[in-house]
Design an enzyme around this catalytic site. Structure first.
Site, PDB file in Angstrom:
ATOM      1  N   ASP A  99       0.817  -1.160  -0.129  1.00 16.06           N
ATOM      2  CA  ASP A  99      -0.024   0.135  -0.039  1.00 16.06           C
ATOM      3  C   ASP A  99       0.964   1.380  -0.057  1.00 16.06           C
ATOM      4  O   ASP A  99       0.571   1.978  -0.654  1.00 16.06           O
ATOM      5  CB  ASP A  99      -1.136  -0.070   1.142  1.00 16.06           C
ATOM      6  CG  ASP A  99      -0.340  -0.192   2.538  1.00 16.06           C
ATOM      7  OD1 ASP A  99       0.995  -0.439   2.630  1.00 16.06           O
ATOM      8  OD2 ASP A  99      -0.993  -0.440   3.540  1.00 16.06           O
ATOM      9  N   ASP A 102       6.819   4.082   3.703  1.00 14.04           N
ATOM     10  CA  ASP A 102       7.003   5.276   4.647  1.00 14.04           C
ATOM     11  C   ASP A 102       8.424   5.409   5.011  1.00 14.04           C
ATOM     12  O   ASP A 102       9.328   5.803   4.378  1.00 14.04           O
ATOM     13  CB  ASP A 102       6.010   5.023   5.633  1.00 14.04           C
ATOM     14  CG  ASP A 102       5.926   6.163   6.535  1.00 14.04           C
ATOM     15  OD1 ASP A 102       5.964   7.251   6.116  1.00 14.04           O
ATOM     16  OD2 ASP A 102       5.420   5.911   7.954  1.00 14.04           O
ATOM     17  N   VAL A 152      -2.431   9.123   5.994  1.00 13.64           N
ATOM     18  CA  VAL A 152      -3.509   8.950   5.012  1.00 13.64           C
ATOM     19  C   VAL A 152      -4.459   7.751   5.142  1.00 13.64           C
ATOM     20  O   VAL A 152      -3.911   6.726   5.965  1.00 13.64           O
ATOM     21  CB  VAL A 152      -3.084   8.988   3.447  1.00 13.64           C
ATOM     22  CG1 VAL A 152      -2.448  10.449   3.154  1.00 13.64           C
ATOM     23  CG2 VAL A 152      -1.926   7.987   3.351  1.00 13.64           C
TER      24      VAL A 152
HETATM   25  P1  5GP Z   1       6.956   1.484   6.750  1.00 14.85           P
HETATM   26  O1  5GP Z   1       7.485   0.173   7.388  1.00 14.85           O
HETATM   27  O2  5GP Z   1       7.490   2.054   5.451  1.00 14.85           O
HETATM   28  O3  5GP Z   1       7.525   2.595   7.855  1.00 14.85           O
HETATM   29  O4  5GP Z   1       5.616   1.411   6.913  1.00 14.85           O
HETATM   30  C1  5GP Z   1       4.899   0.753   6.062  1.00 14.85           C
HETATM   31  C2  5GP Z   1       3.459   0.349   6.588  1.00 14.85           C
HETATM   32  O5  5GP Z   1       3.105   1.495   7.633  1.00 14.85           O
HETATM   33  C3  5GP Z   1       2.394   0.546   5.661  1.00 14.85           C
HETATM   34  O6  5GP Z   1       2.411  -0.858   4.972  1.00 14.85           O
HETATM   35  C4  5GP Z   1       1.205   0.889   6.379  1.00 14.85           C
HETATM   36  O7  5GP Z   1       0.538  -0.250   6.745  1.00 14.85           O
HETATM   37  C5  5GP Z   1       1.682   1.636   7.418  1.00 14.85           C
HETATM   38  N1  5GP Z   1       1.606   3.293   6.905  1.00 14.85           N
HETATM   39  C6  5GP Z   1       2.776   4.151   6.679  1.00 14.85           C
HETATM   40  N2  5GP Z   1       1.993   5.308   6.543  1.00 14.85           N
HETATM   41  C7  5GP Z   1       0.900   5.155   6.432  1.00 14.85           C
HETATM   42  C8  5GP Z   1      -0.280   6.250   6.362  1.00 14.85           C
HETATM   43  O8  5GP Z   1       0.089   7.501   6.355  1.00 14.85           O
HETATM   44  N3  5GP Z   1      -1.558   5.672   6.574  1.00 14.85           N
HETATM   45  C9  5GP Z   1      -1.746   4.456   7.155  1.00 14.85           C
HETATM   46  N4  5GP Z   1      -2.893   4.235   7.425  1.00 14.85           N
HETATM   47  N5  5GP Z   1      -0.785   3.587   7.260  1.00 14.85           N
HETATM   48  C10 5GP Z   1       0.423   4.141   6.996  1.00 14.85           C
END
Ligand code: 5GP
Length: 179
Positions: A99, A102, A152
């Site tokens: 999805d 981040d 988001v």
């Molecule tokens: P990362 O490991 O890259 O920090 O995060 C990935 C996961 O964090 C994504 O798959 C998602 O589930 C969650 N995530 C990161 N940013 C957002 C956001 O803005 N909204 C939501 N609902 N989930 C996020």
């Protein structure tokens, strides 16, 4: 539900148009091949469902669940596999469908983990990218949209497990979590 949406960032039409483009690109890039699409539960499921319809190739779908935010809006950095693949991916062409990237911690972990299973190739397709938040580098091969650093919801993305069914990407109203 709309009272929790500060504003719509990407509307349904824009999402569908971009997914058509991504599907075409992936179809071209994998001509003559068979794909294993690995979609990450639960957030990527709605994006993956639309994306696979735009990919005109034989493919199989599989799912993994990893721990992520829980009900907070901050990443813990801890990644655990809650559900592993059903398919063996050794020697196969694998596309991770996620999805949002981040901090990059989740995808970084997934790539390491999946590469150890020796796929023929491994690429990543993400609906959204928040480049300003990256803590570890991740090479994302297909990106739907780059977005600013805002939390988001919608189109599969939740806040405390809700709002996944919104048909657009919206910014969560700050008063939902900043009390
Ligand atoms: P990362 O490991 O890259 O920090 O995060 C990935 C996961 O964090 C994504 O798959 C998602 O589930 C969650 N995530 C990161 N940013 C957002 C956001 O803005 N909204 C939501 N609902 N989930 C996020």
């Amino acid at each position: 539900m709309m009272d929790k949406v500060d504003r719509i960032l990407i509307d349904e039409q824009k999402l569908m148009n971009r997914i058509e483009e991504l599907g075409k690109q992936i179809t071209e890039d994998y001509q003559g091949k068979e794909l294993v699409i690995i979609s990450i539960l639960k957030g990527a499921v709605i994006f993956a469902s639309d994306l696979v319809k735009a990919i005109k190739l034989p493919l199989v779908m599989d799912f993994m669940a990893v721990s992520s935010y829980g009900s907070s809006t901050k990443s813990s950095g801890v990644v655990r596999i809650l559900k592993d693949l059903d398919e063996e991916i050794e020697g196969r062409d694998v596309l991770i469908v996620e999805d949002i990237v981040d901090t990059g911690l989740t995808l970084n972990y997934l790539v390491e983990n999946l590469l150890s299973r020796k796929p023929a190739s491994l690429k990543i397709c993400c609906c959204l990218d928040k480049p300003s938040r990256r803590l570890v580098p991740v090479k994302v091969d297909y990106i739907g949209f780059s977005i600013p650093d805002e939390f988001v919801i919608g189109y599969g993305l939740d806040y405390a497990e809700k709002y996944r069914n919104l048909p657009f990407i919206g910014v969560l109203s700050k008063d939902v979590y900043k009390k």
